[in-house]
Design a protein around this motif. Structure first.
Motif, PDB file in Angstrom:
ATOM      1  N   MET A   1       0.392   3.232   7.929  1.00 41.63           N
ATOM      2  CA  MET A   1       1.135   2.115   7.344  1.00 41.63           C
ATOM      3  C   MET A   1       1.456   1.114   8.445  1.00 41.63           C
ATOM      4  SD  MET A   1       4.763   2.172   5.230  1.00 41.63           S
ATOM      5  CE  MET A   1       4.144   3.287   3.989  1.00 41.63           C
ATOM      6  N   SER A   2       1.203  -0.180   8.190  1.00 40.21           N
ATOM      7  CA  SER A   2       1.468  -1.195   9.201  1.00 40.21           C
ATOM      8  C   SER A   2       2.970  -1.334   9.429  1.00 40.21           C
ATOM      9  CB  SER A   2       0.885  -2.547   8.747  1.00 40.21           C
ATOM     10  OG  SER A   2       1.612  -3.037   7.639  1.00 40.21           O
ATOM     11  N   GLU A   3       3.324  -1.874  10.591  1.00 36.86           N
ATOM     12  CA  GLU A   3       4.741  -2.070  10.894  1.00 36.86           C
ATOM     13  C   GLU A   3       5.364  -3.055   9.918  1.00 36.86           C
ATOM     14  OE1 GLU A   3       6.673  -0.436  13.001  1.00 36.86           O
ATOM     15  OE2 GLU A   3       4.913   0.831  13.316  1.00 36.86           O
ATOM     16  N   GLN A   4       4.585  -4.077   9.513  1.00 38.26           N
ATOM     17  CA  GLN A   4       5.092  -5.049   8.548  1.00 38.26           C
ATOM     18  C   GLN A   4       5.422  -4.375   7.218  1.00 38.26           C
ATOM     19  OE1 GLN A   4       2.298  -8.020   7.301  1.00 38.26           O
ATOM     20  NE2 GLN A   4       3.881  -9.410   6.535  1.00 38.26           N
ATOM     21  N   LEU A   5       4.518  -3.495   6.753  1.00 38.65           N
ATOM     22  CA  LEU A   5       4.743  -2.807   5.479  1.00 38.65           C
ATOM     23  C   LEU A   5       5.924  -1.848   5.588  1.00 38.65           C
ATOM     24  CD1 LEU A   5       3.871  -2.385   2.592  1.00 38.65           C
ATOM     25  CD2 LEU A   5       2.213  -0.699   3.378  1.00 38.65           C
TER      26      LEU A   5
ATOM     27  N   ASP B   1      -2.718   2.436 -10.200  1.00 39.20           N
ATOM     28  CA  ASP B   1      -3.541   3.458  -9.554  1.00 39.20           C
ATOM     29  C   ASP B   1      -3.596   3.198  -8.059  1.00 39.20           C
ATOM     30  OD1 ASP B   1      -6.635   2.158  -8.996  1.00 39.20           O
ATOM     31  OD2 ASP B   1      -5.369   1.122 -10.435  1.00 39.20           O
ATOM     32  N   ALA B   2      -3.660   4.282  -7.316  1.00 35.71           N
ATOM     33  CA  ALA B   2      -3.849   4.201  -5.870  1.00 35.71           C
ATOM     34  C   ALA B   2      -4.631   5.430  -5.448  1.00 35.71           C
ATOM     35  CB  ALA B   2      -2.511   4.129  -5.130  1.00 35.71           C
TER      36      ALA B   2
ATOM     37  N   ASN C   1      -3.868   4.733   6.335  1.00 37.64           N
ATOM     38  CA  ASN C   1      -4.659   3.660   5.726  1.00 37.64           C
ATOM     39  C   ASN C   1      -3.753   2.635   5.048  1.00 37.64           C
ATOM     40  OD1 ASN C   1      -6.236   2.458   3.261  1.00 37.64           O
ATOM     41  ND2 ASN C   1      -7.778   3.137   4.729  1.00 37.64           N
ATOM     42  N   ASP C   2      -3.791   1.406   5.538  1.00 30.73           N
ATOM     43  CA  ASP C   2      -2.877   0.373   5.064  1.00 30.73           C
ATOM     44  C   ASP C   2      -3.140   0.005   3.605  1.00 30.73           C
ATOM     45  OD1 ASP C   2      -0.689  -1.415   6.127  1.00 30.73           O
ATOM     46  OD2 ASP C   2      -2.005  -2.925   5.251  1.00 30.73           O
ATOM     47  N   PHE C   3      -4.403  -0.045   3.213  1.00 32.39           N
ATOM     48  CA  PHE C   3      -4.760  -0.394   1.834  1.00 32.39           C
ATOM     49  C   PHE C   3      -4.209   0.638   0.858  1.00 32.39           C
ATOM     50  CE2 PHE C   3      -7.773  -0.279  -1.763  1.00 32.39           C
ATOM     51  CZ  PHE C   3      -7.716  -1.598  -2.171  1.00 32.39           C
ATOM     52  N   THR C   4      -4.384   1.907   1.173  1.00 32.81           N
ATOM     53  CA  THR C   4      -3.873   2.969   0.309  1.00 32.81           C
ATOM     54  C   THR C   4      -2.354   2.956   0.271  1.00 32.81           C
ATOM     55  OG1 THR C   4      -5.799   4.378   0.701  1.00 32.81           O
ATOM     56  CG2 THR C   4      -3.787   5.470  -0.033  1.00 32.81           C
ATOM     57  N   ASN C   5      -1.728   2.780   1.429  1.00 28.93           N
ATOM     58  CA  ASN C   5      -0.267   2.762   1.474  1.00 28.93           C
ATOM     59  C   ASN C   5       0.306   1.570   0.714  1.00 28.93           C
ATOM     60  OD1 ASN C   5       0.009   5.126   2.961  1.00 28.93           O
ATOM     61  ND2 ASN C   5      -0.199   4.064   4.913  1.00 28.93           N
TER      62      ASN C   5
ATOM     63  N   ASN D   1      -1.148   0.004  -1.890  1.00 27.24           N
ATOM     64  CA  ASN D   1      -1.326   0.229  -3.320  1.00 27.24           C
ATOM     65  C   ASN D   1      -0.371   1.298  -3.852  1.00 27.24           C
ATOM     66  OD1 ASN D   1      -3.305  -1.675  -3.284  1.00 27.24           O
ATOM     67  ND2 ASN D   1      -5.004  -0.282  -3.646  1.00 27.24           N
ATOM     68  N   THR D   2      -0.119   2.324  -3.031  1.00 25.16           N
ATOM     69  CA  THR D   2       0.825   3.365  -3.438  1.00 25.16           C
ATOM     70  C   THR D   2       2.235   2.800  -3.570  1.00 25.16           C
ATOM     71  OG1 THR D   2      -0.521   5.061  -2.336  1.00 25.16           O
ATOM     72  CG2 THR D   2       1.777   5.626  -2.830  1.00 25.16           C
ATOM     73  N   THR D   3       2.619   1.959  -2.621  1.00 23.89           N
ATOM     74  CA  THR D   3       3.939   1.326  -2.667  1.00 23.89           C
ATOM     75  C   THR D   3       4.071   0.435  -3.894  1.00 23.89           C
ATOM     76  OG1 THR D   3       4.087   1.363  -0.241  1.00 23.89           O
ATOM     77  CG2 THR D   3       5.563  -0.139  -1.408  1.00 23.89           C
ATOM     78  N   PHE D   4       3.057  -0.382  -4.165  1.00 21.03           N
ATOM     79  CA  PHE D   4       3.093  -1.258  -5.342  1.00 21.03           C
ATOM     80  C   PHE D   4       3.178  -0.419  -6.613  1.00 21.03           C
ATOM     81  CE2 PHE D   4       0.780  -5.218  -3.454  1.00 21.03           C
ATOM     82  CZ  PHE D   4       1.752  -5.310  -2.481  1.00 21.03           C
ATOM     83  N   LEU D   5       2.416   0.665  -6.664  1.00 21.74           N
ATOM     84  CA  LEU D   5       2.437   1.555  -7.830  1.00 21.74           C
ATOM     85  C   LEU D   5       3.851   2.067  -8.087  1.00 21.74           C
ATOM     86  CD1 LEU D   5      -0.011   4.443  -8.642  1.00 21.74           C
ATOM     87  CD2 LEU D   5       2.412   4.922  -8.463  1.00 21.74           C
ATOM     88  N   VAL D   6       4.502   2.558  -7.039  1.00 18.60           N
ATOM     89  CA  VAL D   6       5.845   3.122  -7.208  1.00 18.60           C
ATOM     90  C   VAL D   6       6.811   2.076  -7.744  1.00 18.60           C
ATOM     91  CG1 VAL D   6       7.850   4.042  -5.984  1.00 18.60           C
ATOM     92  CG2 VAL D   6       5.564   4.922  -5.466  1.00 18.60           C
TER      93      VAL D   6
END
Length: 252
Positions: free
Chosen positions: A1-5, A177-178, A200-204, A206-211
């Motif tokens: 996960m990026s520091e920004q995220l 979905d993520a 993986n930033d893309f997965t993290n 999408n998972t955050t948006f999903l939640v």
């Protein structure tokens, strides 16, 4: 996960737009591995669970493969001549009590797991029952999916799972979905050392948006008492009240 995220997630968790501590979240981890064998899918589940927990929602993870779940569409297959034991009614009780259901699976041969398929079949077997408003029983619940694997198939599995949940009455939010896929072929799985999955930033993202989308939608549905019971009541349709179908504006 990026520091920004990380910063964004921390800020959102500290200043959410609503309270979520009355929401129940159930993860059905349809891995093929029985407890306590490592589940790569559960690694991604834990990421989502962390965010749900941070805003006070109660969470639970169940691996259906740990239980005896016969094939069939009956409410309790142990009452049939074919099966002596059926643990599904116990799991269905957990499903009934949740506000948000996250159906999770690994990918095998490009498809969701056999355990996931059976889980959906057993849920489908309950759809002839109604909720207290007279709608199909799963109206008012939110559904989403998390998927892992080391071969292609995330979007294919997500399409099938999300359609299935929607078809039986679940409301599916945006970005529901993520997933994470390793390199095509016999590469590393999500929790393998050096896979890059947990980072993986893309997965993290999408998972955050999903939640958060699940939380937002579940909050709205709960506050509004679910989906309005108008134009979607099976018994009224059966009795001849075909709401809206006879409206002149629909005639040609």
């Amino acid at each position: 996960m990026s520091e920004q995220l990380k910063r964004m997630t921390a800020q959102h968790c500290e200043n959410p737009p609503a309270k979520y501590d009355d929401l129940k979240v159930l993860f059905l981890n349809c891995t093929l591995n029985r407890t306590p064998v490592l589940s790569h899918t559960e690694g991604l589940i834990k990421k989502a669970q962390m965010i749900f927990d941070s805003v006070g929602a109660s969470t639970k993870i169940i691996r259906p493969v740990d239980y005896t779940i016969p094939a069939g569409l009956g409410l309790d297959m142990s009452t049939t001549p074919e099966w002596e034991k059926d643990d599904w009614p116990m799991i269905q009780k957990e499903v009934d009590e949740c506000d948000i259901l996250i159906l999770c699976t690994s990918v095998w041969l490009g498809e969701k797991s056999s355990v996931c398929n059976r889980t959906l079949e057993r849920m489908y077997g309950y759809t002839h029952q109604f909720n207290e408003k007279g709608q199909y029983r799963d109206y008012g619940k939110v559904g989403a999916t998390l998927i892992t694997g080391n071969e292609d198939g995330v979007k294919h599995c997500a399409m099938n799972i999300l359609f299935s949940l929607s078809h039986i009455g679940y409301t599916v939010p945006p970005q529901a979905d993520a997933g994470w896929m390793g390199e095509a072929g016999p590469g590393p799985s999500y929790r393998d050392e050096g896979s890059g999955g947990p980072e993986n930033d893309f997965t993290n993202r999408n998972t955050t948006f999903l939640v958060w989308n699940c939380l937002h939608l579940a909050r709205m549905l709960k506050d509004q008492g679910g989906v309005p019971a108008y134009g979607n009541l099976p018994d009224e349709w059966k009795a001849g009240c075909t709401t809206g179908m006879d409206s002149p504006e629909h005639k040609r």
